[in-house]
Design an enzyme around this catalytic site. Sequence first.
Site, short mmCIF file in Angstrom:
data_model
loop_
_atom_site.label_atom_id
_atom_site.label_comp_id
_atom_site.label_asym_id
_atom_site.label_seq_id
_atom_site.Cartn_x
_atom_site.Cartn_y
_atom_site.Cartn_z
N HIS A 242 0.80 -1.22 0.00
CA HIS A 242 0.00 0.00 0.00
C HIS A 242 0.84 1.29 0.00
O HIS A 242 0.80 2.06 -0.95
CB HIS A 242 -0.92 0.02 1.23
O1 RIB Z 1 -5.00 0.08 4.72
C1 RIB Z 1 -3.60 0.08 4.52
C2 RIB Z 1 -2.97 1.16 5.33
O2 RIB Z 1 -3.20 0.92 6.71
C3 RIB Z 1 -1.45 1.21 5.16
O3 RIB Z 1 -1.01 2.53 5.33
C4 RIB Z 1 -0.97 0.35 6.28
O4 RIB Z 1 0.35 0.71 6.71
C5 RIB Z 1 -1.96 0.69 7.36
O5 RIB Z 1 -1.52 1.90 7.98
#
Ligand code: RIB
Length: 308
Positions: A242
């Site tokens: 992500h």
């Molecule tokens: O949903 C994914 C996000 O939530 C990313 O930033 C992960 O590190 C968590 O913080």
Amino acid sequence: MNPIPLIIDCDPGVDDAVALLLALASPELDVQAITTVAGNVGGDLTARNACWMAQIAGRHDVPVYPGATRPMRRELVDAAYVHGPSGLGDLPVGVPTVRLQDAHAIDWIEQALRAAEPGELTFALLGPMTNLAHVLQAHPDLTGKIDRIVAMGGAGPGKGNITGNAEYNIWADPDAAEVVLDSGAPVLLIGLDATHEVRSTAARTARIAAIPGERARACTTLLEFANRLDADQHRRDGAPLHDPCVIAALLRPDLVTAVPAGITVGTVDGADLGVTHLDLTLSDSLTGWVTHLDADGLFDLLADRLAP
Ligand code: RIB
Ligand code: CA
């Protein structure tokens, strides 16, 4: 092109850690500071982890400021079940030589914005948006100092990862997300619709594993931890990566497909909490929604930047 003056706000976090390795190895980014927020794990750990990753990245020059230890209004709900009790999976973590700054992130962000020229600073938000939201809520006049915000957060209908329709960063502090999205600063939001297509498959992970050096070794350990957990839970080839998508979007805007969209957030308890709602009719919106990010392009960047 001049390096982008950038503030990275994060909650490391396995994928935040990979994002930090990529950002801190990229000369196109003038990382002014790393600010940390409670999210994936508690605030003490996210601060320690950011220092640890700056050390692995060989960037003792980048200050780390600890920030909010809880959301603006709600209680903290962490994601340690995804990132492990340390927040960095099974990456060995010691006492960082990169010293944590004494100033609070919220105070430091405020003074950085006050000192900046109009439209000077870019923010990469990789966790709950609590720190920046506090500053912009208290000092909306400082919004003009922001060039743009690129944030990881949000999900389309049925694509949530914390509830069916909500993504963790927004859900963890929906009030902060609302403040930032309504601030008037340009925001590019990279949600799960895009990041779920950016997976550290076995082949991509092996490519990173073949790179010598501590940074690539650490990155490989982080990816392999995420991949094992994802395979156990979802039987997929590779965990979604992500937060590095935010850094890739800054480095290579051509990797991104986005649409202008009004973006609102559910902030009340119930099924709509933390849900991002898109209005795609607002073609002149200051906020944009990323529908696709080129995964091969991101891993090309990662492999290139982690090489010694
Ligand atoms: O949903 C994914 C996000 O939530 C990313 O930033 C992960 O590190 C968590 O913080
Ligand atoms: Ca994160």
